[in-house]
Write a protein that holds these residues in place. Structure first.
Motif: not given
Length: 430
Positions: A226, A228, A308, A325, A334, A357
């Motif tokens: 992911a 971010m 995201t 998350m 992440k 996170v």
């Protein structure tokens, strides 16, 4: 006739006591050493030639002195010695009055003049004083030499310290031009012993590269990742570049793009465009779907990239994104996208917010648009956040590559020099 006794540690002091107490007219009747080691002198004032009964010689009845041809009378010999002493005495002294031959010998006190012993002591003291003065002069000269040597050493140390300070000041200025923080600069200078040589700068840069945490292992990303970060930092573009590289190398099978950005109008359209070009599926996670369900659906894919929503750190919806998350599957890595165009304090704030996170690393973006890379480098060093990728342009898929510490430092030096020349040409119109 008055009789007095005087005691002293030695004969000289005893005679001085007699002289001081009785005067020059005193007559010494006898002297002896006591068992205590002291000298006792018996002196008389107004001497009339007689001896006190206690000092008179005792004779045995019918005593007849032994007469031999070879032996002399001890008392006569003693009296003869006294006569010689009288003849050697100074003229101004009063004559010695001998007592009866049977009594102890008596003689007058010597005059109030320094005797040979006093003169010898004075000469000895004078010699000692001269020697002491010479020793003092030698010590003074030695102290002067030591002081001069210490002053010379101090001046040498001060010059060396000034030189080291000048080298350190110049080095700090050069490091500041790279945009590095004071913390990183101080740590770097403390670790490197600057010699004032040409290789100091290269050693500093090499050591700075060792500070930068980078992801080790395979240069290719695999699994669920992911991206971010705040809005406009290059999350979607970075995803498109990485997906394109993977498709070109391994084909479109096994790649899927996912977006959770439903807050902006047509926010997912760019990602859908990438999907159509690369011929890979695109999934949208909204209020009617769950991120973990979508991740489970594509768990067998080799590369799952999640885009995201980009939000301002003060946006209330950011907390909802972070919560999503946190609840995501443990297999989801992440990465925080940090633009090198932002100020150091802004970058630190972003890292602090998204650290909730448990970030696995970061992507440094917009290297081509930044005037200084030192701010971003300082943040990742201070926060211990590994750099996974660096992105330096809009071209897809070219302008992204796995992070290498030494390459990043080289880019930082080149950027600082390039913008320094550019600023100088703009400032002076050349």
């Amino acid at each position: 006739m008055q009789i007095r006794r005087f005691r002293a540690p030695d004969m000289r002091q005893a005679i001085r006591k007699v002289r001081d107490a009785v005067g020059p007219d005193a007559v010494i009747l006898s002297n002896q050493r006591l068992p205590t080691g002291e000298i006792e002198i018996v002196a008389a004032l107004d001497y009339d030639g007689s001896l006190p009964p206690s000092m008179a010689p005792k004779r045995q009845p019918n005593y007849q002195p032994e007469r031999t041809e070879n032996k002399t009378d001890p008392s006569a010999e003693y009296l003869e010695r006294i006569e010689r002493a009288k003849q050697q005495a100074p003229v101004q002294n009063s004559p010695v009055r001998p007592t009866d031959k049977r009594s102890s010998v008596a003689f007058e006190m010597p005059p109030l003049e320094k005797d040979k012993e006093d003169i010898g002591i004075a000469e000895s003291l004078s010699i000692q004083k001269n020697e002491s003065d010479k020793q003092l002069r030698d010590m003074e000269q030695e102290l002067k030499n030591v002081k001069a040597m210490l002053e010379q050493r101090q001046r040498s140390e001060e010059r060396s310290e000034l030189k080291e300070n000048a080298i350190e000041i110049r080095t700090r200025e050069k490091l500041k031009k790279l945009g590095l923080s004071d913390f990183v600069i101080s740590r770097l200078i403390d670790d490197i012993d600057l010699k004032g040589r040409e290789d100091d700068w290269n050693r500093l840069l090499a050591h700075l590269a060792d500070y930068i945490p980078v992801r080790s292992g395979s240069p290719e990303l695999k699994g669920c990742i992911a991206f971010m970060g705040p809005t406009g930092v290059g999350k979607t573009t970075s995803i498109g570049k990485i997906a394109a590289q993977h498709v070109l190398k391994h084909g479109s099978d096994g790649v899927v793009l996912i977006t959770t950005d439903t807050y902006r109008i047509a926010a997912h359209e760019q990602l859908r465009t990438f999907g159509r070009i690369l011929n890979v599926p695109v999934e949208v996670v909204n209020e009617y779907s769950d991120l973990n369900e979508v991740l489970a659906k594509y768990a067998h894919y080799s590369l799952v990239l999640v885009d995201t929503a980009g939000m301002n750190p003060r946006d209330s919806n950011l907390e909802r994104q972070l919560l999503m998350m946190k609840r995501a599957r443990a297999s989801l890595k992440k990465l925080l996208v940090l633009p090198c165009t932002s100020q150091r304090q802004v970058l630190k704030t972003v890292v602090d917010i998204y650290s909730q996170v448990q970030l696995d690393g970061c992507v440094l973006s917009k290297l081509d648009e930044s005037a200084s890379l030192g701010e971003a480098i300082s943040v990742v060093i201070e926060e211990g956040l590994p750099v996974v990728y660096i992105a330096d342009g809009q071209r897809i898929p070219d302008d992204i590559e796995p992070a290498r510490a030494h390459n990043l430092i080289s880019r930082a030096v080149y950027t600082a020099e390039h913008y320094s020349q550019l600023y100088g040409s703009l400032k002076y119109g050349s």
